[in-house]
Design a protein around this motif. Structure first.
Motif, PDB file in Angstrom:
ATOM      1  N   ARG A 179     -16.456   6.446  12.829  1.00  0.00           N
ATOM      2  CA  ARG A 179     -15.539   7.310  12.014  1.00  0.00           C
ATOM      3  C   ARG A 179     -16.300   8.177  11.007  1.00  0.00           C
ATOM      4  O   ARG A 179     -16.038   8.423  10.123  1.00  0.00           O
ATOM      5  CB  ARG A 179     -14.453   6.507  11.021  1.00  0.00           C
TER       6      ARG A 179
ATOM      7  N   THR B 281     -14.724   3.080   5.327  1.00  0.00           N
ATOM      8  CA  THR B 281     -14.185   3.316   6.880  1.00  0.00           C
ATOM      9  C   THR B 281     -15.238   3.761   7.790  1.00  0.00           C
ATOM     10  O   THR B 281     -14.817   3.709   8.848  1.00  0.00           O
ATOM     11  CB  THR B 281     -12.747   4.040   6.820  1.00  0.00           C
TER      12      THR B 281
ATOM     13  N   PRO C 193      -3.698   8.769   0.911  1.00  0.00           N
ATOM     14  CA  PRO C 193      -2.372   9.152   1.406  1.00  0.00           C
ATOM     15  C   PRO C 193      -1.715  10.367   0.684  1.00  0.00           C
ATOM     16  O   PRO C 193      -1.185  11.259   1.349  1.00  0.00           O
ATOM     17  CB  PRO C 193      -1.531   8.056   1.038  1.00  0.00           C
TER      18      PRO C 193
ATOM     19  N   HIS D 116       0.843  -1.083   0.028  1.00  0.00           N
ATOM     20  CA  HIS D 116       0.021   0.208  -0.007  1.00  0.00           C
ATOM     21  C   HIS D 116       0.828   1.220   0.151  1.00  0.00           C
ATOM     22  O   HIS D 116       1.828   1.275   0.655  1.00  0.00           O
ATOM     23  CB  HIS D 116      -1.010  -0.217   1.129  1.00  0.00           C
TER      24      HIS D 116
ATOM     25  N   ALA E  52      -7.472  -4.928   4.662  1.00  0.00           N
ATOM     26  CA  ALA E  52      -6.712  -5.179   3.287  1.00  0.00           C
ATOM     27  C   ALA E  52      -5.591  -5.826   3.467  1.00  0.00           C
ATOM     28  O   ALA E  52      -5.029  -6.805   2.798  1.00  0.00           O
ATOM     29  CB  ALA E  52      -6.542  -4.081   2.464  1.00  0.00           C
TER      30      ALA E  52
ATOM     31  N   PRO F 221      -6.624   3.407  -2.330  1.00  0.00           N
ATOM     32  CA  PRO F 221      -7.357   4.763  -1.744  1.00  0.00           C
ATOM     33  C   PRO F 221      -7.333   5.642  -2.808  1.00  0.00           C
ATOM     34  O   PRO F 221      -8.235   6.415  -3.061  1.00  0.00           O
ATOM     35  CB  PRO F 221      -6.401   5.303  -0.815  1.00  0.00           C
TER      36      PRO F 221
ATOM     37  N   GLU G 106      -7.595  -0.519   6.062  1.00  0.00           N
ATOM     38  CA  GLU G 106      -6.417  -0.643   5.783  1.00  0.00           C
ATOM     39  C   GLU G 106      -5.935  -2.047   6.257  1.00  0.00           C
ATOM     40  O   GLU G 106      -5.008  -2.935   5.802  1.00  0.00           O
ATOM     41  CB  GLU G 106      -5.362   0.183   6.275  1.00  0.00           C
TER      42      GLU G 106
ATOM     43  N   TYR H  82      -7.803  -2.716  -1.872  1.00  0.00           N
ATOM     44  CA  TYR H  82      -7.896  -1.302  -1.254  1.00  0.00           C
ATOM     45  C   TYR H  82      -7.027  -0.448  -2.168  1.00  0.00           C
ATOM     46  O   TYR H  82      -5.660  -0.474  -1.644  1.00  0.00           O
ATOM     47  CB  TYR H  82      -8.001  -1.373   0.139  1.00  0.00           C
TER      48      TYR H  82
ATOM     49  N   LYS I  12     -17.831  10.519   8.985  1.00  0.00           N
ATOM     50  CA  LYS I  12     -16.967  11.828   8.260  1.00  0.00           C
ATOM     51  C   LYS I  12     -18.074  12.827   8.369  1.00  0.00           C
ATOM     52  O   LYS I  12     -19.137  12.750   8.103  1.00  0.00           O
ATOM     53  CB  LYS I  12     -16.695  11.360   6.964  1.00  0.00           C
TER      54      LYS I  12
ATOM     55  N   VAL J 257     -12.986   4.852  -2.633  1.00  0.00           N
ATOM     56  CA  VAL J 257     -12.931   5.429  -1.316  1.00  0.00           C
ATOM     57  C   VAL J 257     -12.781   4.067  -0.270  1.00  0.00           C
ATOM     58  O   VAL J 257     -12.408   4.159   0.743  1.00  0.00           O
ATOM     59  CB  VAL J 257     -13.961   6.355  -0.981  1.00  0.00           C
TER      60      VAL J 257
END
Lengths: 306, 504
Positions: free
Chosen positions: B443, B409, A240, A198, B377, B388, B374, B386, B445, B392
């Protein structure tokens, strides 16, 4: 003839090769044992000088394992302003060339082009060639735009070698959309079952900071900020890239070299509002994120709140 | 007298006792006024032609008649109940197979013996909660047996039924009292489950699989927000008596509220063939609300009553998109078939629907806790993807049942590409323990309250945004459905089934 030549009088003596004359000489008695040795080196060595009109070397390019014929065949290149017969010749060769070869050469040219734009080293290009050959042989990407295939290969190879490029960067050096590259990428990964690591924010720090002409201290600070933010789980679910961009923003705003969110967004390929949003997540814990030995030009209290 | 599909207990609460039968796809719930028996003539029988035979536990054969269409009850609250073909056990009863013969547990047994769970399946038409049915040897476990047993009671002696009814009445009244309290009081949930458990014991020798007690769903506070989305399938999870050991949770974190997890089916896509040549022009002339494209040879019709979009081709192929549940889809399919039959004048002959196939079921679900995708995955690289930068959420592809899940997430999960509602449940049940392992603090958002507010504002639009969000996502490109208020048929998309991985 029998096996290795040897001097009839001194059978166990190691013979000396004389390249200038093409002889095999026995050092003991001076007898010329074998002559007319064939030299397999290049005929000419061409150095770059102004007067070089054409390259007298007749050896050609090094052997390439990616092409079916090993690139030993000759290809007709028509320059600008070629006449009709030249074009006919080139077309004729293109038609008779093997489809795989043709695709491979096209892809190799594309990869070379794309790598030159971002100065990717030769070993990455070679890896990308290799990967493309694999993909071509397996046929999983058949039908997809060849530019997308090449771009996806390049992306994977960059990531495998530990120097990942973002999709947006690859998109910027190629002509296909990010979505198309993403699709090809997914298919390749699914089929080749390579375990890609990743991406983390740290991978991009040096590049982004370099493009923004930020000094090393800020780069180190931004890296630390990003790492700490991820550890503290402040930026759940953010890409990221956005995290890196926000960290750079925070670090640069706290130092003498301030960069606006827009500038950072342009370099990183993140939207300005995304950087702002991610920055908002980082802002409350700013004090903990900075490394201990950071020299604050602007104190933490002076950091912009958005 | 046929045992009522549900009984109405008093005027305040709308509780229904639903009896489920296997493999029927129309549900009927008849509110009974007198709080006891349900007069049969009140029932609206939907599909006369459907007759199903089911084996009883005792080996008797029952002929199941199609279920009666439920009369929507007033004030039943947002959660509607749907009767589901009982072959699909919607219960996430981990570690338990469904005992009595015939009830096929779809849920994979997961060894969380300490967590008895019940599943409540709710749909639009009424409250219905299928409660796990207790197996005698295990006191704390509940099995969900979902059967629809109208005919059960036909063959049962009357006194049995009365007894059961009374038991149910008692149960429900007791449960109702408890249920009236907010959902957040989980302990009460535990109690009320235990009550029917005990009662089930009594019933068990007589009717092992038959009684289902359905506490009212109206008290579910989380639900009102979802009212506009009809026919959610609710998996209700009972608070485990021993909190499950979760290694990934820090001790100071509060236990996420897992008392209720909603699964909402957003879209069901199916297609079938009618083996008769259709004169599209004639059909279009005789049908209201159609669009006829002569160049393409297709007729598109928008139905209102199950609310879907239908494309009919002159070859006899029919595609139905936009239904909210499998039964709706089937109903729409039948009604179109009947209509075509009538128009083409072939009412005398029997017209069969060939190759009825549900292509895609789209469902969404929101877990009450956040998920560290994460780590998921990292731990499951073979099934999950996954990226990003690309999407999403984490894309989880499950092979059995074939489905694609996007795990976000924030805890919301979207299931696409499933073949049936049972598959949806099964795959969600499979993913639940995996995701549970990586759960973390909520979490959400942005502001959760703001999100809720947004939902309350425009009930009619919740359908579009939910699907709209998915439209621009790569993996969901292959979906059909109502997207941006336009009908989007995935067969017009060149990446047809790109990500659905449907067998060719």
């Amino acid at each position: 003839m029998s096996g290795p030549v040897q001097c009839p009088h001194h059978p166990d003596v190691h013979l000396i090769e004389d390249h200038r004359a093409g002889d095999l000489v026995c050092p003991a008695c001076g007898l010329v044992v074998g002559d007319r040795l064939v030299d397999v080196g290049t005929e000419w060595r061409s150095f770059s000088n102004e007067k070089s009109g054409n390259d007298p070397s007749r050896v050609g390019a090094p052997e390439s394992p990616y092409l079916s014929g090993g690139d030993l065949s000759t290809s007709i290149a028509v320059g600008f302003g070629g006449s009709d017969s030249d074009n006919t010749l080139a077309n004729a060769q293109r038609k008779t060339m093997n489809n795989t070869d043709r695709q491979m050469t096209t892809a190799m040219n594309l990869i070379r082009e794309m790598s030159e734009r971002v100065h990717l080293p030769r070993n990455i290009q070679e890896s990308a060639f290799r990967m493309f050959k694999e993909v071509l042989d397996s046929g999983v990407l058949r039908g997809k735009n060849i530019e997308a295939q090449a771009a996806a290969c390049l992306y994977i190879v960059c990531r495998q070698d530990g120097v990942p490029r973002t999709f947006k960067e690859i998109c910027a050096i190629s002509r296909v959309s990010k979505k198309e590259i993403g699709r090809c990428f997914k298919i390749i990964v699914r089929n080749s079952s390579t375990n890609l690591e990743h991406v983390t924010s740290a991978d991009f720090m040096s590049r982004f900071c370099g493009n923004l002409y930020l000094p090393n201290s800020i780069q180190a600070a931004a890296t630390r900020i990003a790492k700490r933010a991820v550890d503290m789980d402040l930026v759940a679910g953010r890409s990221p890239i956005s995290i890196a961009a926000a960290a750079i923003y925070m670090a640069s705003q706290a130092s003498a070299e301030k960069r606006t969110a827009k500038e950072i967004g342009d370099i990183a390929g993140a939207a300005e509002v995304t950087i702002r949003q991610t920055y908002k997540l980082l802002y409350p814990k700013a004090a903990e994120l900075f490394p201990e030995d950071f020299k604050f030009e602007t104190a933490i209290e002076g950091l912009p709140s958005s | 007298m046929q045992m009522g599909d549900h009984q109405m207990m008093g005027n305040q609460s709308q509780k229904a006792t639903f009896v489920r039968s296997y493999r029927t796809f129309v549900q009927k719930v008849i509110p009974a006024q007198a709080g006891g028996t349900v007069p049969q003539n009140v029932a609206y029988v939907q599909n006369q032609g459907v007759r199903m035979v089911q084996q009883d536990l005792n080996g008797q054969q029952r002929i199941m008649q199609p279920m009666v269409r439920p009369v929507p009850q007033n004030g039943t609250g947002p959660h509607f109940v749907r009767q589901v073909p009982a072959g699909q056990s919607y219960q996430a009863n981990y570690g338990q197979g469904v005992g009595p013969a015939g009830a096929i547990p779809v849920v994979t047994p997961i060894s969380q013996q300490q967590q008895p769970r019940t599943m409540y399946v709710t749909t639009q038409q009424g409250h219905q909660v299928v409660q796990g049915h207790h197996r005698p040897p295990q006191q704390n476990q509940q099995l969900a047996v979902q059967q629809q047993h109208q005919q059960n009671f036909n063959q049962q002696p009357q006194n049995n039924q009365m007894m059961m009814q009374q038991q149910q009445i008692r149960q429900q009244q007791a449960q109702h009292h408890q249920m009236a309290q907010p959902q957040m009081a989980r302990h009460q949930m535990v109690q009320q489950h235990q009550q029917p458990i005990q009662q089930r014991h009594l019933q068990q020798p007589q009717l092992p699989q038959q009684q289902q007690v359905f506490p009212p769903r109206g008290m579910n506070l989380a639900v009102p927000l979802r009212e506009p989305s009809p026919e959610p399938v609710v998996i209700k999870r009972e608070e485990p008596e021993n909190p499950p050991p979760s290694s990934s949770m820090k001790p100071e974190e509060p236990m996420p509220d897992d008392s209720d997890i909603d699964i909402q089916i957003r879209n069901v896509v199916c297609n079938y063939t009618l083996p008769l040549h259709i004169d599209l022009r004639k059909l279009a002339m005789n049908t209201h609300n159609v669009t006829y494209e002569r160049e393409k040879g297709v007729m598109m019709k928008q139905k209102r009553s199950p609310g879907c979009y239908i494309k009919v081709y002159s070859s006899g192929k029919v595609y139905i998109v936009g239904c909210r549940s499998e039964e709706d889809c089937k109903r729409a399919a039948r009604s179109i078939a009947r209509h075509v039959q009538r128009v083409m004048g072939k009412t005398k002959e029997k017209v069969q629907i060939r190759n009825y196939r549900v292509n895609n079921v789209l469902a969404t679900c929101r877990l009450p806790f956040g998920i560290k995708i994460e780590e998921v995955a990292a731990k499951y690289p073979s099934e999950s993807t996954y990226e990003p930068e690309l999407s999403v959420g984490l894309v989880w592809r499950s092979v059995t049942p074939k489905a694609t899940l996007r795990i976000h997430t924030t805890g919301s999960i979207t299931v696409t590409g499933a073949s049936s509602e049972a598959d949806v449940l099964e795959v969600l049940s499979k993913i639940y323990p995996i995701v549970l392992e990586f759960r973390c603090h909520e979490r959400a958002k942005g502001n959760v309250a703001a999100q809720k507010k947004r939902k309350r504002k425009a009930p009619t639009n919740t359908r579009a945004p939910a699907v709209k969000r998915e439209r621009f996502d790569d993996a969901n490109y292959g979906n059909s459905g109502v997207i941006n208020n336009q009908v989007y048929f995935s067969d017009e998309d060149e990446d047809l089934y790109d990500d659905l991985d449907l067998d060719e």
